[in-house]
Motif scaffolding. Structure first.
Motif, PDB file in Angstrom:
ATOM      1  N   LEU A  32     -26.700  20.191   1.559  1.00  0.00           N
ATOM      2  CA  LEU A  32     -25.746  21.493   2.758  1.00  0.00           C
ATOM      3  C   LEU A  32     -26.326  23.178   2.095  1.00  0.00           C
ATOM      4  O   LEU A  32     -25.909  23.670   0.981  1.00  0.00           O
ATOM      5  CB  LEU A  32     -25.055  21.453   3.700  1.00  0.00           C
ATOM      6  CG  LEU A  32     -23.750  21.863   2.670  1.00  0.00           C
ATOM      7  CD1 LEU A  32     -22.060  22.147   4.074  1.00  0.00           C
ATOM      8  CD2 LEU A  32     -23.015  19.759   2.918  1.00  0.00           C
ATOM      9  N   ILE A  33     -26.291  24.115   2.872  1.00  0.00           N
ATOM     10  CA  ILE A  33     -26.865  25.264   1.977  1.00  0.00           C
ATOM     11  C   ILE A  33     -25.921  26.164   3.180  1.00  0.00           C
ATOM     12  O   ILE A  33     -25.150  26.255   4.236  1.00  0.00           O
ATOM     13  CB  ILE A  33     -27.806  25.481   3.118  1.00  0.00           C
ATOM     14  CG1 ILE A  33     -29.809  24.601   2.894  1.00  0.00           C
ATOM     15  CG2 ILE A  33     -28.176  27.279   2.632  1.00  0.00           C
ATOM     16  CD1 ILE A  33     -29.995  25.658   3.598  1.00  0.00           C
ATOM     17  N   LEU A  34     -25.462  26.750   1.962  1.00  0.00           N
ATOM     18  CA  LEU A  34     -24.232  27.686   1.922  1.00  0.00           C
ATOM     19  C   LEU A  34     -24.913  29.046   1.604  1.00  0.00           C
ATOM     20  O   LEU A  34     -25.497  29.606   1.099  1.00  0.00           O
ATOM     21  CB  LEU A  34     -22.971  27.933   1.191  1.00  0.00           C
ATOM     22  CG  LEU A  34     -22.928  26.050   1.107  1.00  0.00           C
ATOM     23  CD1 LEU A  34     -21.372  25.831   0.421  1.00  0.00           C
ATOM     24  CD2 LEU A  34     -22.046  25.631   2.543  1.00  0.00           C
ATOM     25  N   TYR A  35     -24.129  30.463   2.381  1.00  0.00           N
ATOM     26  CA  TYR A  35     -23.908  31.932   1.964  1.00  0.00           C
ATOM     27  C   TYR A  35     -25.381  32.363   2.038  1.00  0.00           C
ATOM     28  O   TYR A  35     -25.886  32.632   2.038  1.00  0.00           O
ATOM     29  CB  TYR A  35     -23.441  32.711   0.563  1.00  0.00           C
ATOM     30  CG  TYR A  35     -22.499  31.721   0.396  1.00  0.00           C
ATOM     31  CD1 TYR A  35     -21.213  32.506   1.012  1.00  0.00           C
ATOM     32  CD2 TYR A  35     -22.300  30.589  -1.002  1.00  0.00           C
ATOM     33  CE1 TYR A  35     -19.897  32.763   0.209  1.00  0.00           C
ATOM     34  CE2 TYR A  35     -20.497  30.049  -0.511  1.00  0.00           C
ATOM     35  CZ  TYR A  35     -20.093  31.011  -0.304  1.00  0.00           C
ATOM     36  OH  TYR A  35     -18.036  30.818  -0.390  1.00  0.00           O
ATOM     37  N   GLN A  36     -25.735  31.594   3.598  1.00  0.00           N
ATOM     38  CA  GLN A  36     -26.864  32.157   4.096  1.00  0.00           C
ATOM     39  C   GLN A  36     -27.107  33.902   4.689  1.00  0.00           C
ATOM     40  O   GLN A  36     -26.977  33.953   5.432  1.00  0.00           O
ATOM     41  CB  GLN A  36     -27.592  31.238   5.132  1.00  0.00           C
ATOM     42  CG  GLN A  36     -29.093  31.469   6.209  1.00  0.00           C
ATOM     43  CD  GLN A  36     -29.147  30.098   6.594  1.00  0.00           C
ATOM     44  OE1 GLN A  36     -28.896  29.153   7.028  1.00  0.00           O
ATOM     45  NE2 GLN A  36     -29.735  30.575   7.897  1.00  0.00           N
ATOM     46  N   ALA A  37     -27.597  34.635   3.393  1.00  0.00           N
ATOM     47  CA  ALA A  37     -27.890  36.083   3.645  1.00  0.00           C
ATOM     48  C   ALA A  37     -28.981  36.152   4.653  1.00  0.00           C
ATOM     49  O   ALA A  37     -30.004  35.397   5.633  1.00  0.00           O
ATOM     50  CB  ALA A  37     -27.553  37.123   2.566  1.00  0.00           C
ATOM     51  N   GLY A  38     -28.554  37.193   5.368  1.00  0.00           N
ATOM     52  CA  GLY A  38     -29.922  37.589   6.360  1.00  0.00           C
ATOM     53  C   GLY A  38     -29.790  37.694   7.636  1.00  0.00           C
ATOM     54  O   GLY A  38     -28.720  36.749   7.725  1.00  0.00           O
ATOM     55  N   PHE A  84     -26.773  25.968  -2.745  1.00  0.00           N
ATOM     56  CA  PHE A  84     -26.811  24.223  -2.352  1.00  0.00           C
ATOM     57  C   PHE A  84     -25.724  23.008  -2.988  1.00  0.00           C
ATOM     58  O   PHE A  84     -25.474  23.519  -3.535  1.00  0.00           O
ATOM     59  CB  PHE A  84     -27.758  23.777  -2.584  1.00  0.00           C
ATOM     60  CG  PHE A  84     -29.576  24.431  -2.696  1.00  0.00           C
ATOM     61  CD1 PHE A  84     -29.375  23.937  -1.286  1.00  0.00           C
ATOM     62  CD2 PHE A  84     -30.197  25.490  -3.189  1.00  0.00           C
ATOM     63  CE1 PHE A  84     -30.830  25.307  -1.098  1.00  0.00           C
ATOM     64  CE2 PHE A  84     -30.731  26.279  -3.207  1.00  0.00           C
ATOM     65  CZ  PHE A  84     -31.225  26.017  -2.063  1.00  0.00           C
ATOM     66  N   LYS A  85     -24.949  22.876  -1.415  1.00  0.00           N
ATOM     67  CA  LYS A  85     -23.653  22.340  -2.005  1.00  0.00           C
ATOM     68  C   LYS A  85     -24.503  20.342  -1.523  1.00  0.00           C
ATOM     69  O   LYS A  85     -24.754  20.159  -0.799  1.00  0.00           O
ATOM     70  CB  LYS A  85     -22.878  22.758  -0.556  1.00  0.00           C
ATOM     71  CG  LYS A  85     -21.924  21.448  -1.390  1.00  0.00           C
ATOM     72  CD  LYS A  85     -20.062  21.384  -0.421  1.00  0.00           C
ATOM     73  CE  LYS A  85     -19.113  20.806  -0.771  1.00  0.00           C
ATOM     74  NZ  LYS A  85     -18.317  21.089   1.156  1.00  0.00           N
ATOM     75  N   VAL A  86     -23.999  19.335  -2.983  1.00  0.00           N
ATOM     76  CA  VAL A  86     -24.194  18.203  -2.796  1.00  0.00           C
ATOM     77  C   VAL A  86     -23.149  17.657  -1.453  1.00  0.00           C
ATOM     78  O   VAL A  86     -22.064  17.532  -2.261  1.00  0.00           O
ATOM     79  CB  VAL A  86     -24.220  17.738  -3.919  1.00  0.00           C
ATOM     80  CG1 VAL A  86     -24.707  16.515  -3.614  1.00  0.00           C
ATOM     81  CG2 VAL A  86     -25.328  18.078  -4.357  1.00  0.00           C
ATOM     82  N   TYR A 142     -23.864  24.140  -6.385  1.00  0.00           N
ATOM     83  CA  TYR A 142     -25.150  24.522  -7.277  1.00  0.00           C
ATOM     84  C   TYR A 142     -25.125  25.652  -7.102  1.00  0.00           C
ATOM     85  O   TYR A 142     -25.506  25.960  -5.203  1.00  0.00           O
ATOM     86  CB  TYR A 142     -26.034  24.496  -7.741  1.00  0.00           C
ATOM     87  CG  TYR A 142     -25.419  22.952  -8.153  1.00  0.00           C
ATOM     88  CD1 TYR A 142     -24.952  22.445  -9.275  1.00  0.00           C
ATOM     89  CD2 TYR A 142     -25.262  22.038  -7.769  1.00  0.00           C
ATOM     90  CE1 TYR A 142     -24.178  21.205  -9.829  1.00  0.00           C
ATOM     91  CE2 TYR A 142     -24.564  20.010  -7.799  1.00  0.00           C
ATOM     92  CZ  TYR A 142     -23.870  20.125  -8.972  1.00  0.00           C
ATOM     93  OH  TYR A 142     -23.431  19.179  -9.492  1.00  0.00           O
ATOM     94  N   GLN A 143     -25.108  27.138  -7.237  1.00  0.00           N
ATOM     95  CA  GLN A 143     -26.121  28.410  -6.500  1.00  0.00           C
ATOM     96  C   GLN A 143     -27.031  28.481  -7.378  1.00  0.00           C
ATOM     97  O   GLN A 143     -27.181  27.967  -8.910  1.00  0.00           O
ATOM     98  CB  GLN A 143     -25.127  29.607  -7.802  1.00  0.00           C
ATOM     99  CG  GLN A 143     -25.570  30.900  -7.609  1.00  0.00           C
ATOM    100  CD  GLN A 143     -24.616  32.274  -6.927  1.00  0.00           C
ATOM    101  OE1 GLN A 143     -22.836  32.078  -6.638  1.00  0.00           O
ATOM    102  NE2 GLN A 143     -24.863  33.135  -7.743  1.00  0.00           N
ATOM    103  N   SER A 144     -28.131  29.435  -6.421  1.00  0.00           N
ATOM    104  CA  SER A 144     -29.070  29.384  -6.949  1.00  0.00           C
ATOM    105  C   SER A 144     -30.158  31.037  -6.911  1.00  0.00           C
ATOM    106  O   SER A 144     -28.762  31.754  -7.084  1.00  0.00           O
ATOM    107  CB  SER A 144     -30.371  28.911  -5.384  1.00  0.00           C
ATOM    108  OG  SER A 144     -30.311  29.716  -4.539  1.00  0.00           O
ATOM    109  N   ASP A 145     -30.976  31.163  -7.421  1.00  0.00           N
ATOM    110  CA  ASP A 145     -31.217  32.317  -7.261  1.00  0.00           C
ATOM    111  C   ASP A 145     -32.119  32.753  -6.656  1.00  0.00           C
ATOM    112  O   ASP A 145     -32.627  34.014  -6.565  1.00  0.00           O
ATOM    113  CB  ASP A 145     -32.410  32.251  -8.273  1.00  0.00           C
ATOM    114  CG  ASP A 145     -31.443  32.550  -9.448  1.00  0.00           C
ATOM    115  OD1 ASP A 145     -31.002  32.960  -9.819  1.00  0.00           O
ATOM    116  OD2 ASP A 145     -32.625  31.741 -10.672  1.00  0.00           O
ATOM    117  N   ILE A 146     -32.053  32.259  -5.055  1.00  0.00           N
ATOM    118  CA  ILE A 146     -32.364  32.398  -3.894  1.00  0.00           C
ATOM    119  C   ILE A 146     -31.951  33.503  -3.601  1.00  0.00           C
ATOM    120  O   ILE A 146     -30.748  33.667  -2.528  1.00  0.00           O
ATOM    121  CB  ILE A 146     -32.992  31.197  -2.626  1.00  0.00           C
ATOM    122  CG1 ILE A 146     -34.227  30.253  -3.686  1.00  0.00           C
ATOM    123  CG2 ILE A 146     -33.368  31.602  -1.444  1.00  0.00           C
ATOM    124  CD1 ILE A 146     -34.601  29.284  -2.888  1.00  0.00           C
TER     125      ILE A 146
END
Length: 250
Positions: free
Chosen positions: A167-173, A152-154, A243-247
């Motif tokens: 905004l959402i980055l590295y949206q896998a799947g 998640f990038k601010v 910021y990297q998440s655990d998702i």
């Protein structure tokens, strides 16, 4: 222009595709390419990805038309291959959606690097560019980002503590992000965020302290699921920081 596009092809022939294929059927369409001085993507794409959208998958990116889906198609990955047996490689190219655009009855407006990758060889790439628009077939495939979970990038326009855009980055799947919500600690409830454009969601007067987010993503057979990321962004967040998440999206 010809020599520059030829150089684009030389730059990509040694790279391996970073996405895995699905077993879905191919759909017939058309594709073209846009101008780019360095053959990469554009940092001003309608998904809001910025520099990430220029370089992701070494610039193998695309704008799309109806696959845009009001911005929820941002970050989706596709295998695109042209159908001219003499000019086109069997596997085509794997691209990430970073922009919205309308071409000449096309679903894909590829970066020059991605367009060149569809060709069998250097000289075939030159011929492919001469066509300008080519018949293709495509299918949705899972995005793969080994070693990286959803980020998640601010957004740079955010202003702590009055306004927060993410905004959402590295949206896998193969999941589309339909909605984003933010946890309102004082009310003990999830509060919907607004999709500003592309993959950018925002909230006026966001909750103070660490930020928890929840994503609604597409599931199988038309269903959807919610994924939660608690305290994924610190309370002293700053614009432009990711910021990297655990998702993990699959």
């Amino acid at each position: 222009m010809g020599s520059a596009l030829f150089y684009c092809f030389l730059c990509v022939t040694g790279l391996l595709p970073a996405l895995s294929y699905s077993q879905d059927d191919f759909v017939c369409s058309r594709a073209t390419y846009y101008g780019s001085p360095d053959c990469y993507g554009t940092p001003t794409g309608a998904c809001g990805f910025g520099e990430y959208g220029r370089n992701i998958y070494d610039g193998h990116v695309s704008g799309v038309s109806k696959l845009w889906r009001d911005g929820s198609g941002c970050g989706a990955c596709y295998q695109v291959r042209c159908t001219n047996a003499e000019l086109c490689a069997e596997d085509g190219v794997n691209v990430v959606v970073t922009d919205h655009g309308e071409g000449d009855h096309t679903d894909f407006i590829l970066s020059p690097r991605a367009y060149a990758w569809m060709a069998k060889s250097n000289d075939k790439a030159e011929q492919l560019f001469a066509y300008g628009v080519v018949d293709v077939e495509f299918r949705r495939i899972p995005c793969r980002y080994p070693g990286t979970k959803t980020v998640f990038k601010v957004h740079e326009h955010s202003n702590n503590p009055n306004y927060l855009a993410i905004l959402i980055l590295y949206q896998a799947g193969k999941n589309d992000v339909l909605n984003m919500q933010i946890w309102q600690e004082d009310c003990k409830e999830w509060r919907s965020m607004r999709r500003v454009f592309g993959t950018v969601f925002d909230a006026e007067n966001p909750p103070r302290g660490p930020v928890s987010l929840r994503l609604q993503v597409t599931g199988s057979h038309g269903s959807y699921i919610w994924l939660e990321a608690w305290n994924v962004i610190p309370g002293d967040w700053k614009g432009g920081v990711a910021y990297q998440s655990d998702i993990e999206l699959h």
